[in-house]
Design a protein around this motif. Structure first.
Motif, short mmCIF file in Angstrom:
data_model
loop_
_atom_site.label_atom_id
_atom_site.label_comp_id
_atom_site.label_asym_id
_atom_site.label_seq_id
_atom_site.Cartn_x
_atom_site.Cartn_y
_atom_site.Cartn_z
N GLN A 1 1.34 14.47 0.18
CA GLN A 1 1.93 14.38 -1.24
C GLN A 1 0.98 14.58 -2.50
OE1 GLN A 1 5.30 15.42 -1.62
NE2 GLN A 1 5.07 16.11 -3.86
N ASP B 1 2.51 10.19 1.90
CA ASP B 1 2.09 10.01 0.42
C ASP B 1 0.82 10.66 0.29
OD1 ASP B 1 4.50 8.54 0.15
OD2 ASP B 1 3.30 6.43 0.43
N PRO C 1 1.04 8.69 -9.88
CA PRO C 1 0.78 8.43 -8.36
C PRO C 1 -0.57 8.32 -7.92
CG PRO C 1 1.79 10.61 -8.63
CD PRO C 1 1.66 10.04 -10.08
N LYS D 1 8.64 0.99 -1.77
CA LYS D 1 8.75 1.96 -1.33
C LYS D 1 10.46 1.87 -1.14
CE LYS D 1 5.28 3.84 0.32
NZ LYS D 1 4.83 5.31 0.30
#
Length: 731
Positions: free
Chosen positions: A158, A155, A343, A53
C-alpha cells in the motif's frame, strides 16, 4: 514575588521520590522537570492507539482477495515469459559452449551399455550432482542477496502504491501512460529500491551469462536453460510470492522480568545498567567516523606509520589503515516521527535472501526412475524437497502456490518461440503440512462454487495427458494422504485428512468412530468417516424418505427459519422448559420416495391444495408435469382435475413462499390441456400485439402534434431563416 513567578505543579510523595531517582540516575547531576503535559509513556500509548491495527471489514477482505488473485495471475504470466526465454536457442547455445565436456558427456547413459536400471539411476544422479555443484560453486555467483522476488506485506505494498504518480482518466483508459518519462522513472526507482530486478528480453539473460553473476532467480532460470541445452527434461519451478490477503499478526516485544516504569529495570534506574531494553540496539546503530589528523592535512593526506594495532576500514572506494582510537562514534540519524495522519512509506532496505528458500528452482526428469528430481541451482543440491519449504509463514519467502513449467512439446514450438510450456501445480510435493497450513493461506473455497485455483490451473495444464502425468498424480496423491498429524489445534480445522469432534459442523456426524490417534488427549478421526446428515424434512425436499425404524444419528436444536416456527419453539419452551430437538439422518438411512399412483384421473393434493414435486421421482405414476406459466387457468376452465406443482421454497421476510412451477394432470388429459393452452397463448399474444400497435400509434400522434406546434411557433415568433428549416422538417 518569587513564589508568584514560578507556578507550582501539584505532585505527590511518590512523584517526588521518582523525580529524585531520575535525578540521581541522570548524567552530570542534571535534573529534568516536566510541568504539566503528558508523559512519554502516555504519549506512546496515545500514538499506539491511533496507529493500531483495525479489524478487517468485509469490504477490505473482498478488496484484498481480488488483489491477491490479480497478483497471482500476473506472477503466472511473468513465470510463463521467463520459461519461454529459457527456450531461446541462442541462449542455450551460449551456455552449452561454456559447459565442460565431461559434465555434458556424463549424461550419456544408454540402456544398451548399462542394462541395470539401478545403475543408470545412480549414474544419472551423480552426473546431475556434478552439474549442480559446478554451476553453483565454479561458474555462477550471486551478485546481490537483496535482489529477487519476495512476499511483501499489505501495508508495504500500500505504501508503494501511494508513492506512485497519480494517473489521469485519459492515461487510465488510454495507452499514454508509457509516454510519461517521469512515471516510468518512478516505477523503475521503486522496483530498484524494493529489491526488484529488471530483465527486458533473453538478451538480458545472455548478458548475465557473460558476467557469470546475477540474482538467485536469474541463476535458477539460466540453469534450467543449460539443462534443456544438455537434452534433459527440465522444468522451471516457481513459488508464487503473491501479496497476502489475510491480516498479518503483529508481534509486540515483551518487557523483561523486573522492568518498571517506561520499561526500565531497577538496575537501570540506579545507573548500573542500560537505560532501556533497546540500548544495545542503539549501540549497534552507532557508526564510526575517523578523525582527520593534522599530519594528514599537512603531508598531503599521508599519516605516519605507527606500531600500534591498526584497523582496516573501507572508505570512499579505498582501504586505509588508521588507529582505532582516532574514531568518533556518532549516532545514526533517526527517521522522522510517525504520526497517525501520514502512513509509513516502504523505503527500508530490502532484506537479505541468502537465508531464505529459493523462489525459482529446477526439476529434472529421470527416465530410469520415471519421476521428477528437484534441483536447487543456488545451493547446488538435488533430491532435497524439504529445503524448499520456508520455516515461517510470515517471512520474506512463503509457499502458497508452486507451479512447474515444462519445455515445449515439439522442437517446432521451441524454434518459433511460440507461447509453449504447459504447467501444473506441484505444491503437494514440497509442503509437509498442506492441509493444516498451506491450504488455509490460499483463496478460501466458497459453498456451491468451484475452486478458483483449480480453474486457473486448468488453463495451464496439458490438454493431452501423458503417462508420466498419471504417475505424477499418483505420487502427489500419496504425499497428500501421507501427511502427518497437525501439531496445533488450528491445523485440524477443515483438514482434508484428520478431524476432531469439536470441529464438526451442525449436520456432520462421525461414523464409524475409529480413532487413529490422539491430540492432547482428544481422539482424532479420519475425515473420510465424517458423514453429512439432514433432517427428515430436508431429505423429503430431495425426494427421499427416512426408512422405518431408523434412529437419528444426532439430535440438534431445531432452527427457526420462519416466524411461525419461531413462535412454535417459544410456546414449546414455555411448556416443556427445553428447546425443541430434531433428529438428523444419513443418506443410507433413507430411500427414494415413490408416491402412490393416481386413480380415475384424480390428482391427489396436500392440505395447501397443491402437490409436492421437489424431485422428478416424486411424480405419481399415470400423471404428467406441465411446467408452463398460466396453464392452471386453462385447466380450471376445462374443469379437469389438476394440482399446482410445488418445486421448492423461497424464504423472504421470515416467511416460506412456495415456488409453483406449472401443474400436474392425468396423462390422458395431457393433449386436451396442451391444445387449449397453446390456443390461449396464441390469443394472448395477438392481444398483446394489438396493444403494442395502439401504444405505438399514440406515440406517433403525440410526436406529430408536437411537431405541428413547434412549426406554428417557429412561423409566428421565429426568424426568417428558422421558418424554412421548421417547414422542411415538418414536411
Amino acid at each position: 514575588m518569587a513564589d508568584n513567578a514560578w507556578p507550582r505543579s501539584p505532585r505527590t510523595s511518590d512523584e517526588g521520590a521518582e523525580l529524585s531517582d531520575s535525578g540521581q540516575s541522570s548524567e552530570n547531576g542534571v535534573i529534568h522537570l516536566e510541568i504539566g503535559g503528558e508523559t512519554a509513556e502516555e504519549k506512546e500509548k496515545r500514538l499506539a492507539w491511533a496507529l493500531r491495527k483495525k479489524p478487517l471489514t468485509s469490504k477490505d477482505r473482498a478488496l484484498r482477495l481480488e488483489a491477491h488473485k490479480t497478483h497471482v495471475i500476473a506472477l503466472l504470466a511473468s513465470a510463463r515469459i521467463r520459461n519461454r526465454w529459457c527456450n531461446n536457442m541462442l541462449l542455450k547455445a551460449r551456455l552449452l559452449s561454456l559447459l565442460p565436456h565431461p559434465l555434458q558427456s556424463a549424461f550419456n547413459i544408454p540402456p544398451s551399455r548399462f542394462p541395470d536400471r539401478a545403475q543408470r539411476s545412480r549414474l544419472f544422479f551423480d552426473a546431475l550432482q556434478s552439474l549442480a555443484t559446478w554451476w553453483s560453486q565454479s561458474f555462477f555467483d550471486v551478485s546481490d542477496d537483496t535482489l529477487g522476488l519476495r512476499t511483501r506485506p499489505w501495508d508495504e505494498v500500500q505504501g508503494i502504491v501511494d508513492a506512485l504518480p497519480r494517473l489521469t482518466r485519459r492515461e487510465i483508459l488510454g495507452t499514454s501512460f508509457g509516454s510519461r518519462g517521469d512515471s516510468l522513472d518512478e516505477l523503475e526507482k521503486l522496483s530498484t529500491n524494493s529489491g526488484g530486478e529488471r530483465l527486458r528480453s533473453p538478451n538480458s539473460l545472455m548478458k548475465k551469462v557473460l558476467q557469470q553473476e546475477g540474482s538467485r532467480d536469474v541463476m535458477a532460470q539460466l540453469f534450467v536453460a543449460l539443462a534443456r541445452a544438455c537434452g534433459l527434461g527440465a522444468r522451471l519451478v516457481t513459488s508464487l510470492q503473491a501479496i497476502p490477503w489475510r491480516a498479518e499478526k503483529q508481534s509486540t516485544p515483551k518487557k523483561k522480568k523486573g522492568a518498571g516504569r517506561n520499561g526500565q529495570s531497577l538496575a537501570s534506574r540506579q545507573g548500573n545498567g542500560p537505560a532501556s531494553d533497546n540500548e544495545d540496539d542503539e549501540e549497534d546503530d552507532m557508526e564510526e567516523v575517523p578523525i582527520p589528523s593534522h599530519t594528514e592535512d599537512s603531508d598531503g593526506g599521508k599519516a605516519p606509520r605507527n606500531n600500534t594495532k591498526k584497523a582496516t576500514i573501507r572508505q570512499a572506494g579505498r582501504r586505509r589503515h588508521i588507529d582505532p582510537a582516532d574514531v568518533y562514534r556518532l549516532r545514526a540519524p533517526k527517521p522522522p516521527p510517525q504520526t497517525p495522519s501520514t502512513p509509513t512509506a516502504a523505503r527500508k532496505r530490502p532484506e537479505l535472501l541468502s537465508n531464505q528458500p529459493p523462489v525459482f528452482w529446477c526439476e529434472i526428469y529421470s527416465r530410469s526412475d520415471q519421476r521428477w528430481i528437484p534441483v536447487d541451482p543456488v545451493r547446488g543440491t538435488i533430491r532435497k524437497k524439504s529445503h524448499f519449504e520456508p520455516v515461517s509463514d510470515n517471512g520474506s519467502v512463503r509457499m502458497l502456490y508452486v507451479v512447474a513449467y515444462e519445455e515445449g512439446e515439439s522442437r517446432r514450438d521451441v524454434v518459433s518461440n511460440t507461447p509453449d510450456g504447459h504447467a501444473r501445480d506441484v505444491t503437494l510435493r514440497y509442503t509437509k503440512n498442506f492441509g493444516a497450513k498451506t491450504s488455509k493461506l490460499r483463496v478460501p473455497l466458497r459453498k456451491d462454487e468451484e475452486d478458483w485455483w483449480s480453474e486457473i490451473t486448468a488453463f495451464l495444464q496439458r490438454p493431452n495427458r501423458l503417462q508420466r502425468d498419471e504417475l505424477e498424480d499418483a505420487e502427489l496423491e500419496t504425499s497428500q494422504f501421507s501427511e502427518g498429524m497437525p501439531l496445533h489445534l488450528n491445523g485440524f480445522k477443515d483438514h482434508p485428512i484428520y478431524v476432531l469432534e469439536r470441529h464438526l459442523k451442525r449436520e456432520e456426524v462421525i461414523t464409524p468412530k475409529r480413532e487413529i490417534g490422539r491430540f492432547k488427549g482428544e481422539p482424532v478421526y479420519r475425515r473420510s468417516n465424517v458423514v453429512s446428515c439432514k433432517t427428515a424434512e430436508n431429505w423429503m425436499r430431495l425426494g427421499r424418505r427416512v426408512k422405518n425404524k431408523e434412529e437419528p444419528l444426532k439430535w440438534v436444536k431445531q432452527r427457526a427459519v420462519t416466524l411461525q416456527k419461531r413462535r412454535m419453539q417459544e410456546l414449546a419452551l414455555q411448556e416443556r422448559g427445553e428447546a425443541v430437538q430434531q433428529g438428523l439422518y444419513a443418506q443410507w438411512q433413507t430411500d427414494v420416495y415413490i408416491p402412490p399412483p393416481i386413480h380415475n384421473g384424480e390428482i391427489p393434493q396436500n392440505s395447501f391444495g397443491n402437490i409436492d414435486l421437489y424431485a422428478p421421482t416424486m411424480l405419481p405414476a399415470g400423471a404428467v408435469h406441465l411446467p408452463y406459466k398460466g396453464i392452471a387457468k386453462v385447466a380450471k376452465a376445462l374443469t379437469i382435475s389438476y394440482a399446482e406443482a410445488c418445486t421448492g421454497f423461497e424464504f423472504k421476510k421470515q416467511r416460506a413462499i412456495p415456488v409453483i412451477t406449472g401443474i400436474v394432470v392425468a396423462k390422458e388429459n395431457e393433449r386436451i390441456v396442451l391444445d387449449a393452452y397453446w390456443e390461449s397463448a396464441a390469443a394472448a399474444e395477438s392481444r398483446e400485439r394489438v396493444k403494442k400497435e395502439e401504444r405505438a400509434l399514440k406515440r406517433w400522434v403525440k410526436l406529430i402534434n408536437g411537431l405541428r406546434v413547434r412549426a406554428r411557433l417557429q412561423e409566428e415568433y421565429g426568424g426568417s431563416g428558422q421558418v424554412g428549416t421548421a417547414d422542411s422538417a415538418f414536411r
